[in-house]
Design a protein around this motif. Structure first.
Motif: not given
Length: 196
Positions: A72-90, A96-103
């Motif tokens: 369970i601890e390993q799954q939580l660590r994996t989920l936390q890493e995945d969440l961090t990665e998703v946040k980073k990608k988001s 990138s959207e802001f660069r495309r639209f905003y100046e």
């Protein structure tokens, strides 16, 4: 003397009866002891066997629980890493959207619509879709050199239902005007990125 003799006889009889009773009692203890010891020893052996079984099962259960907790601890660590990665990608996608639209102009980000004029309500909705809001009239000076027509603006805070819609325009090299306009009129608009 008779009474002494009777007393001695009674004492002797009592002595004989007591020693026979004690001897019988000792014999019974030995017989019972041998019998009871056999039964009690079997019970003690069985109890010891059960205790060993319980200890083994408890040890196996603790081991299994520990493995599950580690899993369970390993799954939580994996989920936390995945969440961090998703946040980073988001955030990267949002940037990138802001660069495309905003100046970036000064310390703020603006989207200046150059393709399609909209009424005030559609312009407000489009800015919300772009995670922004109509530019505040007090920020118009930041972008006034980039615009040469009428643009929708807000005065201060955006009301739920506007009583008046305002547009701002640069009509010459230095002249900037603010006017009350028909909310359904088509104008250009400028979105300011929300700071959140």
């Amino acid at each position: 003397m008779k009474s002494i003799l009777i007393g001695l006889i009674i004492s002797a009889l009592l002595e004989i009866g007591t020693s026979q009773t004690c001897q019988k009692s000792n014999e019974m203890d030995e017989t019972c002891g041998r019998y009871c010891y056999t039964i009690v020893k079997q019970l003690l052996d069985h109890t010891k066997s059960l205790e060993k079984q319980v200890n083994v099962q408890e040890s196996e259960l603790n081991k299994a629980l520990l493995e599950k907790f580690e899993n369970i601890e390993q799954q939580l660590r994996t989920l936390q890493e995945d969440l961090t990665e998703v946040k980073k990608k988001s955030l990267q996608r949002r940037e990138s959207e802001f660069r495309r639209f905003y100046e970036k102009i000064g310390s703020k980000y603006f989207y200046i619509e150059k393709d399609k004029k909209m009424n005030w309500f559609s312009a407000v909705q489009r800015c919300r879709e772009l995670d922004g809001h109509l530019i505040n009239k007090n920020c118009f000076y930041l972008i006034d050199t980039k615009v040469y027509d009428y643009y929708w603006v807000i005065l201060t805070e955006l009301p739920a239902v506007p009583t008046s819609c305002y547009s701002k325009a640069r009509t010459g090299q230095t002249q900037i005007t603010t006017a009350i306009d028909d909310c359904n009129k088509l104008n250009w608009f400028i979105c300011e990125l929300n700071e959140n």
